[in-house]
Design a protein around this motif. Sequence first.
Motif, PDB file in Angstrom:
ATOM      1  N   MET A 114       0.850  -1.172   0.000  1.00  0.00           N
ATOM      2  CA  MET A 114       0.000   0.000   0.000  1.00  0.00           C
ATOM      3  C   MET A 114       0.894   1.231   0.000  1.00  0.00           C
ATOM      4  SD  MET A 114      -2.829   1.254   2.797  1.00  0.00           S
ATOM      5  CE  MET A 114      -3.896  -0.118   2.503  1.00  0.00           C
ATOM      6  N   ASN A 115       0.495   2.187  -0.792  1.00  0.00           N
ATOM      7  CA  ASN A 115       1.209   3.445  -0.876  1.00  0.00           C
ATOM      8  C   ASN A 115       0.262   4.548  -0.444  1.00  0.00           C
ATOM      9  OD1 ASN A 115       3.700   4.434  -1.419  1.00  0.00           O
ATOM     10  ND2 ASN A 115       3.549   4.233  -3.646  1.00  0.00           N
ATOM     11  N   VAL A 116       0.710   5.419   0.454  1.00  0.00           N
ATOM     12  CA  VAL A 116      -0.130   6.497   0.957  1.00  0.00           C
ATOM     13  C   VAL A 116       0.613   7.807   0.787  1.00  0.00           C
ATOM     14  CG1 VAL A 116      -1.297   7.410   2.999  1.00  0.00           C
ATOM     15  CG2 VAL A 116      -1.173   4.945   2.645  1.00  0.00           C
ATOM     16  N   SER A 117      -0.082   8.803   0.251  1.00  0.00           N
ATOM     17  CA  SER A 117       0.519  10.130   0.092  1.00  0.00           C
ATOM     18  C   SER A 117       0.133  10.992   1.281  1.00  0.00           C
ATOM     19  CB  SER A 117       0.012  10.781  -1.196  1.00  0.00           C
ATOM     20  OG  SER A 117       0.414  10.026  -2.309  1.00  0.00           O
ATOM     21  N   LEU A 118       1.119  11.637   1.867  1.00  0.00           N
ATOM     22  CA  LEU A 118       0.898  12.518   3.011  1.00  0.00           C
ATOM     23  C   LEU A 118       1.337  13.924   2.658  1.00  0.00           C
ATOM     24  CD1 LEU A 118       2.394  10.202   5.778  1.00  0.00           C
ATOM     25  CD2 LEU A 118      -0.017  10.478   5.184  1.00  0.00           C
ATOM     26  N   THR A 119       0.726  14.895   3.297  1.00  0.00           N
ATOM     27  CA  THR A 119       1.161  16.277   3.084  1.00  0.00           C
ATOM     28  C   THR A 119       2.511  16.476   3.769  1.00  0.00           C
ATOM     29  OG1 THR A 119       0.114  17.101   5.102  1.00  0.00           O
ATOM     30  CG2 THR A 119      -1.241  17.064   3.098  1.00  0.00           C
ATOM     31  N   PRO A 120       3.270  17.441   3.312  1.00  0.00           N
ATOM     32  CA  PRO A 120       4.554  17.717   3.967  1.00  0.00           C
ATOM     33  C   PRO A 120       4.387  18.018   5.457  1.00  0.00           C
ATOM     34  CG  PRO A 120       4.454  18.844   1.857  1.00  0.00           C
ATOM     35  CD  PRO A 120       3.093  18.261   2.101  1.00  0.00           C
ATOM     36  N   GLU A 121       3.311  18.698   5.833  1.00  0.00           N
ATOM     37  CA  GLU A 121       3.067  19.022   7.232  1.00  0.00           C
ATOM     38  C   GLU A 121       2.888  17.757   8.064  1.00  0.00           C
ATOM     39  OE1 GLU A 121       2.294  21.241  10.733  1.00  0.00           O
ATOM     40  OE2 GLU A 121       3.346  21.703   8.873  1.00  0.00           O
ATOM     41  N   ILE A 122       2.109  16.803   7.570  1.00  0.00           N
ATOM     42  CA  ILE A 122       1.906  15.548   8.310  1.00  0.00           C
ATOM     43  C   ILE A 122       3.213  14.767   8.376  1.00  0.00           C
ATOM     44  CG2 ILE A 122       0.740  13.308   8.253  1.00  0.00           C
ATOM     45  CD1 ILE A 122      -1.741  14.773   7.199  1.00  0.00           C
ATOM     46  N   GLU A 123       3.950  14.727   7.279  1.00  0.00           N
ATOM     47  CA  GLU A 123       5.247  14.036   7.295  1.00  0.00           C
ATOM     48  C   GLU A 123       6.171  14.647   8.343  1.00  0.00           C
ATOM     49  OE1 GLU A 123       7.200  13.560   3.542  1.00  0.00           O
ATOM     50  OE2 GLU A 123       5.420  12.660   2.612  1.00  0.00           O
ATOM     51  N   ARG A 124       6.192  15.976   8.432  1.00  0.00           N
ATOM     52  CA  ARG A 124       7.038  16.660   9.411  1.00  0.00           C
ATOM     53  C   ARG A 124       6.625  16.285  10.826  1.00  0.00           C
ATOM     54  NH1 ARG A 124       6.476  20.611  12.647  1.00  0.00           N
ATOM     55  NH2 ARG A 124       4.509  21.365  11.809  1.00  0.00           N
TER      56      ARG A 124
END
Length: 95
Positions: A1-11
Amino acid sequence: MNVSLTPEIERKIDERVATGLYTSNSELIREALRLFFSYDDVRQRELTRLNGAIAEGLAQLDRGEGIPGDEARRRSHARLAARRASAKTSRGESE
């Protein structure tokens, strides 16, 4: 599974992992999803309970078991006043 996250959530994920509370991003995401599914289950049960209460209330009205609006307001105001008085008492306040 691949999930895209916003830069803010990744941070935010990286910051939490950096605290040492989680050993990896995956561990944090698994925990977050466990909490989400638990919350969602509770929310679904509450919605089911509320829908049941609404259905019962409507059935009572259909059977003619309702009360006039002014009486309902009086009861509601009395319950609210009792709750407020109880809260004041528990906080040690006087009327």
